[in-house]
Design a protein around this motif. Structure first.
Motif, PDB file in Angstrom:
ATOM      1  N   GLU A  24       0.774  -1.112   0.172  1.00  0.00           N
ATOM      2  CA  GLU A  24      -0.094  -0.002   0.116  1.00  0.00           C
ATOM      3  C   GLU A  24       0.879   1.259  -0.016  1.00  0.00           C
ATOM      4  OE1 GLU A  24      -2.354  -0.267   3.576  1.00  0.00           O
ATOM      5  OE2 GLU A  24      -3.590  -1.998   2.754  1.00  0.00           O
ATOM      6  N   LEU A  25       2.022   1.145   0.976  1.00  0.00           N
ATOM      7  CA  LEU A  25       2.574   2.347   0.803  1.00  0.00           C
ATOM      8  C   LEU A  25       3.609   2.470  -0.326  1.00  0.00           C
ATOM      9  CD1 LEU A  25       3.943   2.232   4.499  1.00  0.00           C
ATOM     10  CD2 LEU A  25       2.544   3.968   3.679  1.00  0.00           C
ATOM     11  N   LYS A  26       4.117   1.368  -0.861  1.00  0.00           N
ATOM     12  CA  LYS A  26       4.702   1.605  -2.162  1.00  0.00           C
ATOM     13  C   LYS A  26       3.714   2.250  -3.380  1.00  0.00           C
ATOM     14  CE  LYS A  26       7.743  -1.207  -5.234  1.00  0.00           C
ATOM     15  NZ  LYS A  26       8.232  -0.299  -6.006  1.00  0.00           N
ATOM     16  N   LYS A  27       2.593   1.746  -3.358  1.00  0.00           N
ATOM     17  CA  LYS A  27       1.776   2.193  -4.403  1.00  0.00           C
ATOM     18  C   LYS A  27       1.433   3.917  -3.990  1.00  0.00           C
ATOM     19  CE  LYS A  27      -2.968   1.635  -6.029  1.00  0.00           C
ATOM     20  NZ  LYS A  27      -4.258   1.095  -5.988  1.00  0.00           N
ATOM     21  N   GLU A  28       1.120   4.263  -2.935  1.00  0.00           N
ATOM     22  CA  GLU A  28       0.937   5.583  -2.443  1.00  0.00           C
ATOM     23  C   GLU A  28       2.105   6.165  -2.847  1.00  0.00           C
ATOM     24  OE1 GLU A  28       0.177   8.575   1.269  1.00  0.00           O
ATOM     25  OE2 GLU A  28      -0.002   6.098   1.733  1.00  0.00           O
ATOM     26  N   ASN A  29       3.596   5.862  -2.640  1.00  0.00           N
ATOM     27  CA  ASN A  29       4.498   6.714  -2.992  1.00  0.00           C
ATOM     28  C   ASN A  29       4.762   6.686  -4.467  1.00  0.00           C
ATOM     29  OD1 ASN A  29       7.194   7.788  -2.352  1.00  0.00           O
ATOM     30  ND2 ASN A  29       8.261   5.797  -2.930  1.00  0.00           N
ATOM     31  N   ASP A  30       4.354   5.702  -5.371  1.00  0.00           N
ATOM     32  CA  ASP A  30       4.426   5.612  -6.650  1.00  0.00           C
ATOM     33  C   ASP A  30       3.322   7.088  -7.046  1.00  0.00           C
ATOM     34  OD1 ASP A  30       6.195   3.852  -6.774  1.00  0.00           O
ATOM     35  OD2 ASP A  30       4.951   2.391  -7.444  1.00  0.00           O
ATOM     36  N   GLU A  31       2.373   6.778  -6.581  1.00  0.00           N
ATOM     37  CA  GLU A  31       1.288   8.061  -6.894  1.00  0.00           C
ATOM     38  C   GLU A  31       1.959   9.386  -6.621  1.00  0.00           C
ATOM     39  OE1 GLU A  31      -2.257   6.868  -4.715  1.00  0.00           O
ATOM     40  OE2 GLU A  31      -2.810   5.088  -6.095  1.00  0.00           O
ATOM     41  N   LEU A  32       2.504   9.564  -5.292  1.00  0.00           N
ATOM     42  CA  LEU A  32       2.878  10.744  -5.125  1.00  0.00           C
ATOM     43  C   LEU A  32       4.465  11.222  -5.918  1.00  0.00           C
ATOM     44  CD1 LEU A  32       2.972  10.386  -1.202  1.00  0.00           C
ATOM     45  CD2 LEU A  32       1.469  12.090  -2.367  1.00  0.00           C
ATOM     46  N   ILE A  33       5.095  10.231  -6.512  1.00  0.00           N
ATOM     47  CA  ILE A  33       6.282  10.580  -7.033  1.00  0.00           C
ATOM     48  C   ILE A  33       5.503  11.003  -8.693  1.00  0.00           C
ATOM     49  CG2 ILE A  33       7.958   9.424  -8.345  1.00  0.00           C
ATOM     50  CD1 ILE A  33       8.753   7.743  -6.174  1.00  0.00           C
ATOM     51  N   ALA A  34       4.401  10.361  -8.963  1.00  0.00           N
ATOM     52  CA  ALA A  34       3.977  10.833 -10.239  1.00  0.00           C
ATOM     53  C   ALA A  34       3.482  12.182 -10.134  1.00  0.00           C
ATOM     54  CB  ALA A  34       2.727  10.069 -10.635  1.00  0.00           C
ATOM     55  N   MET A  35       2.650  12.351  -8.925  1.00  0.00           N
ATOM     56  CA  MET A  35       2.135  13.919  -8.848  1.00  0.00           C
ATOM     57  C   MET A  35       3.311  14.864  -8.575  1.00  0.00           C
ATOM     58  SD  MET A  35      -1.065  13.395  -6.092  1.00  0.00           S
ATOM     59  CE  MET A  35      -0.476  14.759  -5.243  1.00  0.00           C
ATOM     60  N   VAL A  36       4.302  14.720  -7.988  1.00  0.00           N
ATOM     61  CA  VAL A  36       5.456  15.532  -7.998  1.00  0.00           C
ATOM     62  C   VAL A  36       6.173  15.884  -9.716  1.00  0.00           C
ATOM     63  CG1 VAL A  36       7.929  15.654  -7.294  1.00  0.00           C
ATOM     64  CG2 VAL A  36       6.219  15.025  -5.640  1.00  0.00           C
ATOM     65  N   ASP A  37       6.298  14.688 -10.106  1.00  0.00           N
ATOM     66  CA  ASP A  37       6.651  14.857 -11.553  1.00  0.00           C
ATOM     67  C   ASP A  37       5.813  15.917 -12.501  1.00  0.00           C
ATOM     68  OD1 ASP A  37       8.853  13.353 -10.913  1.00  0.00           O
ATOM     69  OD2 ASP A  37       8.145  11.552 -11.946  1.00  0.00           O
ATOM     70  N   GLN A  38       4.403  15.746 -12.036  1.00  0.00           N
ATOM     71  CA  GLN A  38       3.463  16.493 -12.942  1.00  0.00           C
ATOM     72  C   GLN A  38       3.545  17.839 -12.655  1.00  0.00           C
ATOM     73  OE1 GLN A  38      -0.602  15.267 -12.199  1.00  0.00           O
ATOM     74  NE2 GLN A  38      -1.428  16.176 -14.150  1.00  0.00           N
ATOM     75  N   ASN A  39       3.409  18.044 -11.229  1.00  0.00           N
ATOM     76  CA  ASN A  39       3.756  19.300 -10.663  1.00  0.00           C
ATOM     77  C   ASN A  39       5.005  20.142 -11.351  1.00  0.00           C
ATOM     78  OD1 ASN A  39       1.341  19.275  -9.407  1.00  0.00           O
ATOM     79  ND2 ASN A  39       2.107  18.659  -7.247  1.00  0.00           N
ATOM     80  N   GLU A  40       6.230  19.398 -11.132  1.00  0.00           N
ATOM     81  CA  GLU A  40       7.344  20.016 -11.657  1.00  0.00           C
ATOM     82  C   GLU A  40       7.274  20.166 -13.063  1.00  0.00           C
ATOM     83  OE1 GLU A  40      10.496  17.092 -10.853  1.00  0.00           O
ATOM     84  OE2 GLU A  40      10.793  17.773  -8.856  1.00  0.00           O
TER      85      GLU A  40
END
Length: 98
Positions: A24-40
């Motif tokens: 679950e945490l790995k999935k959440e981390n992947d989603e957060l990384i994708a959001m950070v990339d999108q925001n950047e």
């Protein structure tokens, strides 16, 4: 069940829970990384747009300064031409009187 078997069963249950939580945490981390990339990416686009807007503004400001300068120059030329006509009229009047 012996106490050792109970301990092993509890340990296995906890390990499974930890694995599920890890996934679950790995999935959440992947989603957060994708959001950070999108925001950047969005930030880069906005910075590029801001830089273009600043260049456009500076160009317009320069054009406006040139426009004002040209207008003042034309106005000065017009005033000078009028003064020359007035001087020529005065010279003509004085020449007629002599």
């Amino acid at each position: 069940m012996t106490p050792n078997e109970k301990a092993i069963a509890t340990f296995q249950t906890r390990v499974r829970d930890l694995l599920l939580r890890f996934q679950e945490l790995k999935k959440e981390n992947d989603e957060l990384i994708a959001m950070v990339d999108q925001n950047e990416q969005s930030i880069k686009q906005l910075q590029a747009r801001l830089e273009q807007q600043e260049r456009d503004y500076n160009s317009l400001k320069m054009a406006r300064m040139l426009e004002i300068t040209d207008g003042d120059l034309q106005g000065a030329k017009d005033r000078l031409a009028k003064l020359i006509r007035d001087v020529n009229k005065c010279i003509a009047i004085l020449s007629d009187e002599q």
